[in-house]
Design an enzyme around this catalytic site. Structure first.
Site, short mmCIF file in Angstrom:
data_model
loop_
_atom_site.label_atom_id
_atom_site.label_comp_id
_atom_site.label_asym_id
_atom_site.label_seq_id
_atom_site.Cartn_x
_atom_site.Cartn_y
_atom_site.Cartn_z
N ASP A 1 40.14 -0.16 45.60
CA ASP A 1 40.13 -0.22 44.15
C ASP A 1 40.47 1.16 43.60
O ASP A 1 40.17 2.18 44.24
CB ASP A 1 38.76 -0.65 43.63
N GLU B 1 40.52 3.63 39.94
CA GLU B 1 40.24 3.82 38.51
C GLU B 1 41.35 4.71 37.97
O GLU B 1 41.82 5.62 38.67
CB GLU B 1 38.88 4.49 38.30
N HIS C 1 33.00 -0.65 37.30
CA HIS C 1 34.18 0.18 37.05
C HIS C 1 34.09 1.54 37.71
O HIS C 1 34.68 2.51 37.22
CB HIS C 1 34.46 0.32 35.55
N ASP D 1 33.09 -1.41 42.77
CA ASP D 1 33.99 -2.57 42.68
C ASP D 1 34.49 -2.99 44.06
O ASP D 1 34.69 -4.17 44.32
CB ASP D 1 35.17 -2.24 41.76
#
Length: 287
Positions: free
Chosen positions: A87, A89, A240, A245
DNA sequence: CTATCGTTCAAGTCCGTACT
DNA sequence: AGTACGGACTTGAACGATAG
């Protein structure tokens, strides 16, 4: 004390994996020779909380609970597929404009150095801290790696998770639309291409298949959070944040694979390559 | 044979959703 | 906020069946 912004951790090898003797090349941190690289910390405990000494740093916390993913015989037998859930960000929604500020990986097989997480210096301000809690001062630091610095290490990590003669599969939610385009752009800025043989799996279409399976009573919402609620998976850490995540998606993916009764062949059929994302964009422009 | 109706399929449109 | 995908729905073309 220097701030360690990137960390590995071990998590215990699940019982079903103990028969697997994958040769995982050790990652030679010493070879990196960068300021931020000196701050790597190889964590050897099975459960770790890593805290920064700097007040501006939010402590990076994650659980190293054993991966719950169900890998049936079809998966671990040929063709061997190793799934890395990941994942990112970012500073925004546009790969061209935004930058990656955090990235996390988790090898669902577990084993030594199975988790990888780091903040990333996007070399731009972070306008959307309200989303993930990551602020400009946390990432625009000399001890936080830029993508250019990180990519060689990233590739080495991915390679280290590759089963001999097998295939590494990078899974993310909405990967085709979001994570992979961001990675492509990040590589492009470094004048690099994502390795052609690297396969990606988007878990969003998988979620649609699952909801079809459950029929009209199933939720129409397919967000990571909605799927977590659907499978009653408790959220460990702040939503988040990349590793939070990743952990959530790892559990969700395990459930979806179980629900859909997917083997490695089924997973491979659902994969795509970075070049597929590029080509689809080109095709769209043509039409 | 022609017109009408019903069915099927493909294409187009719109809306909701996903990601940060 | 921007962008693209998937699903639901609509529209239109094509085809077959039936009646006059």
């Amino acid at each position: 004390m220097r701030t360690s912004s990137m960390c590995y951790s071990n998590f215990q090898v699940p019982k079903f994996c103990k028969t697997l003797r994958y040769l995982v090349p050790s990652i030679r941190l010493a070879s990196l020779g960068r300021t931020w690289a000196q701050n790597f910390k190889v964590l050897t405990t099975s459960s770790t909380t890593h805290e920064s000494s700097a007040n501006c740093f939010r402590s990076i916390q994650y659980s190293d609970a054993q991966a719950k993913i169900i890998l049936d015989d079809k998966i671990v037998k040929p063709p061997p597929v190793n799934v890395l859930v990941f994942d990112i960000e970012t500073t925004g929604l546009h790969p061209k404009k935004g930058g990656i500020i955090e990235i996390a990986f988790r090898d669902v097989q577990g084993g030594k150095n199975s988790c990888f997480q780091t903040l990333v210096n996007p070399e731009q301000d972070v306008p959307n801290s309200d989303i993930h809690g990551i602020r400009t001062v946390m990432v625009r630091r000399t001890d936080v790696p830029t993508m250019k610095e990180l990519i060689p290490f990233l590739l080495q990590y991915i390679q280290s998770r590759q089963v001999l003669g097998g295939q590494v599969l990078l899974a993310a939610h909405n990967a085709r639309r979001f994570d992979v385009p961001f990675l492509i752009e990040a590589f492009r800025r470094c004048s690099l291409d994502i390795p052609h043989d690297l396969l990606f799996l988007d878990t969003l279409p998988l979620a649609r298949e699952v909801m079809k399976l459950y029929g009209p009573k199933a939720s129409r919402k397919l967000s990571l959070q909605a799927l977590g609620e659907f499978y009653r998976i408790p959220l460990e850490g702040s939503a988040h944040r990349a590793m939070t995540d990743v952990n959530l998606l790892t559990s969700i993916l395990a459930n979806m694979i179980s629900d859909l009764k997917l083997g490695s062949t089924d997973l491979l059929q659902r994969t795509f390559k970075a070049s597929d994302v590029n080509n689809s964009k080109k095709n769209e422009k043509k039409s």
